[in-house]
Write an enzyme that holds these catalytic residues in place. Structure first.
Site, mmCIF file in Angstrom:
data_model
loop_
_atom_site.group_PDB
_atom_site.id
_atom_site.type_symbol
_atom_site.label_atom_id
_atom_site.label_comp_id
_atom_site.label_asym_id
_atom_site.label_seq_id
_atom_site.Cartn_x
_atom_site.Cartn_y
_atom_site.Cartn_z
ATOM 1 N N GLY A 221 23.260 -11.453 5.465
ATOM 2 C CA GLY A 221 24.126 -11.885 6.402
ATOM 3 C C GLY A 221 24.590 -10.443 6.551
ATOM 4 O O GLY A 221 23.838 -9.406 6.652
ATOM 5 N N SER A 222 26.012 -10.232 7.245
ATOM 6 C CA SER A 222 26.242 -9.069 7.559
ATOM 7 C C SER A 222 26.845 -8.222 6.593
ATOM 8 O O SER A 222 26.954 -8.442 5.520
ATOM 9 C CB SER A 222 27.771 -9.470 8.469
ATOM 10 O OG SER A 222 28.656 -9.928 7.443
ATOM 11 N N THR A 223 27.025 -6.656 6.943
ATOM 12 C CA THR A 223 27.081 -5.884 5.979
ATOM 13 C C THR A 223 28.532 -5.854 5.367
ATOM 14 O O THR A 223 28.845 -5.751 4.200
ATOM 15 C CB THR A 223 26.946 -4.414 6.676
ATOM 16 O OG1 THR A 223 25.682 -4.377 6.994
ATOM 17 C CG2 THR A 223 27.354 -3.152 5.572
ATOM 18 N N GLY A 226 28.448 -8.569 2.982
ATOM 19 C CA GLY A 226 27.873 -7.936 1.779
ATOM 20 C C GLY A 226 28.849 -7.127 0.892
ATOM 21 O O GLY A 226 28.929 -7.232 -0.322
ATOM 22 N N GLU A 243 20.302 -8.440 1.580
ATOM 23 C CA GLU A 243 19.773 -8.153 3.017
ATOM 24 C C GLU A 243 20.874 -8.343 4.207
ATOM 25 O O GLU A 243 21.117 -9.409 4.413
ATOM 26 C CB GLU A 243 18.631 -9.243 3.298
ATOM 27 C CG GLU A 243 17.840 -8.514 4.412
ATOM 28 C CD GLU A 243 17.383 -9.387 5.433
ATOM 29 O OE1 GLU A 243 18.086 -9.211 6.354
ATOM 30 O OE2 GLU A 243 16.758 -10.243 5.336
ATOM 31 N N CYS A 277 17.604 -10.444 11.735
ATOM 32 C CA CYS A 277 18.236 -9.084 11.410
ATOM 33 C C CYS A 277 17.100 -8.074 11.477
ATOM 34 O O CYS A 277 17.508 -6.863 11.626
ATOM 35 C CB CYS A 277 18.336 -9.333 9.578
ATOM 36 S SG CYS A 277 19.647 -10.325 9.356
#
Length: 469
Positions: A221-223, A226, A243, A277
């Protein structure tokens, strides 16, 4: 094999709170998803912890056989799963989309089952003998995205199960039905309690990431999310595979053949309507072939039909949700306002139902433009001119993400030399975004850490143990 209606009915709650899931192509209801609570999560984790030791004790051969049977079960229900995925996520049945994704689920289950992982003799010199083994972690938490909900869930659960772990899955709130249906099919071949989907909100995800009984989190998913998981997992020192966001660059070298690469460039950027992604999101093209690449890519893109995913003719679909539609629209509008040249698209129909944004190519755009610098995650590709390879490499490496990248050239040796200069977890030559269950995959910089797939992916779902003596 169940009919589509029977499969959907089998995951529809008979009691408790539910949430209606709508088709992003039509706005029509797809089905009712359960709204699970933190208490439901606690029960799922307890059941997983109870089921895991017996599963681990079966050994690799028996666990792998179960995964192979699960792959067969997925294939028996492939058309029903693909139809549900198309209606919930929006991706068409054909092209590299819904049927492709379900097929990939079976392929990755088989790959996880069939990848050998033997103890490694580290030292054996007559005096010292040391072997490296991998033992199960215990209970793994898997948090997945809405763009490839079935496939990425399998990327997480297949190696975890193969290595003797139990898994609790938290799907995206946008696409819970696909994951619930996939797990229902796979669970036909697994012991009770070993694999559970908890379809809840943010509170469920937060608790999963911090829960002391969870030994590892796998997240795609999104940074930003994360980073939150890293923080919430710190107190229990969880293992993590992350990831995260990517804004992948592609560099077309001056010796490339524009016509020959145009279709591969298109799919590198627009697979799943750009909602991937590791798709191509910034394209750098040398001055000498810039206009030719733009022309050939425009011709290919203009011929790709977009529409309702259940129409067998379409290969591009809507954005999955309105929030992502608004991101793409905002970035394209900013590019237009800056004076960039729109080669195709950029003109959504406000009266069209669903979250459809047209396939959009934007040329003559500055590298600092938001459409280039921010991850658009949709069907809009900026094409940037460059004069020297050094300039292209510098621009490609300028961002703080590095999931994937690609080099396009008729000279593979030259392409590999340029590839080695890019800061990305994977660099493809004359293709982009092609993943293989045998080949390790992971990001650089703020695109995450940890590897998935192949032997390295299996090792990441185990605890290394050295037996010395």
């Amino acid at each position: 094999m169940e009919t589509y209606d029977a499969l959907l009915a089998s995951i529809t709650p008979v009691s408790g709170e539910t949430r209606t899931i709508f088709d992003p192509a039509t706005g029509e209801p797809v089905g009712e998803a359960p709204v699970h609570t933190v208490e439901d999560l606690e029960q799922a984790i307890a059941a997983a912890a109870a089921a895991q030791p017996a599963w681990a004790a079966l050994g690799h051969e028996v666990r792998s056989a179960a995964l192979l049977r699960a792959a067969d079960a997925v294939e028996r229900s492939a058309e029903e799963l693909a139809r549900l995925l198309s209606r919930e996520q929006g991706k068409p049945l054909n092209g590299p989309n819904a049927r492709f994704e379900v097929g990939a689920c079976a392929a990755w289950l088989r790959a996880a089952a069939g990848t050998p992982l033997e103890p490694e003799t580290v030292v054996d010199d007559g005096e010292t003998r040391a072997e490296l083994h991998y033992r199960p972690i215990g209970v793994v938490g898997a948090i997945g995205p809405w763009n490839w909900p079935m496939m990425i869930t399998v990327w997480q659960i297949a190696p975890a199960l193969r290595m003797g772990n139990a898994v609790v899955v938290k799907p995206s709130e946008y696409t819970p039905l696909s994951v619930l249906a996939l797990a229902k099919v796979i669970n036909e071949e697994l012991p009770d309690g070993l694999l559970t989907v908890v379809s809840g909100g943010r509170d469920v995800g937060v608790r999963l990431a911090e829960h002391p009984a969870i030994g590892k989190i796998m997240f795609t998913g999104s940074t930003a999310t994360g980073k939150a998981i890293i923080k919430s997992s710190a107190d229990t020192v969880k293992r993590l595979t992350l990831e995260l966001g990517g804004n992948d660059a592609g560099i077309v070298l001056p010796d490339a053949d524009p016509k020959a690469i145009a279709e591969d460039l298109f799919w590198g950027a627009f697979i799943n309507t750009g909602q991937t992604c590791a798709s191509l999101k910034r394209l750098y093209v040398h001055d000498t072939i810039y206009d030719a690449v733009c022309a050939e890519l425009t011709t290919v893109a203009a011929g790709m039909p977009m529409g309702n995913g259940l129409d067998e003719n379409n290969v591009l679909g809507p954005l999955q949700n309105r929030q992502q539609y608004d991101v793409v629209a905002r970035l394209v509008d900013a590019a237009k306002e800056s004076g960039a040249r729109v080669l195709l698209g950029g003109n959504p129909d406000p009266d069209q139902p669903g979250h459809f944004y047209p396939t959009t190519l934007v040329a003559d755009i500055d590298n600092s433009n938001p459409l280039v610098a921010d991850e658009q995650f949709g069907p809009a590709l900026p094409i940037i001119r460059y004069s020297t390879v050094d300039e292209a490499v510098t621009m490609a490496n300028a961002l703080d993400v590095g999931l994937g990248a690609s080099i396009w050239s008729t000279d593979p040796a030259k392409a590999r030399k340029v590839a080695a200069r890019l800061e990305a977890g994977t660099v493809w030559i004359n293709k982009h975004g092609a993943v293989d269950p045998r080949v390790p995959f992971g990001g650089a910089k703020q695109s995450g850490y940890g590897l998935e797939f192949g032997v390295e992916g299996l090792k990441a779902l185990g605890i290394p143990q050295v037996i010395n003596g």
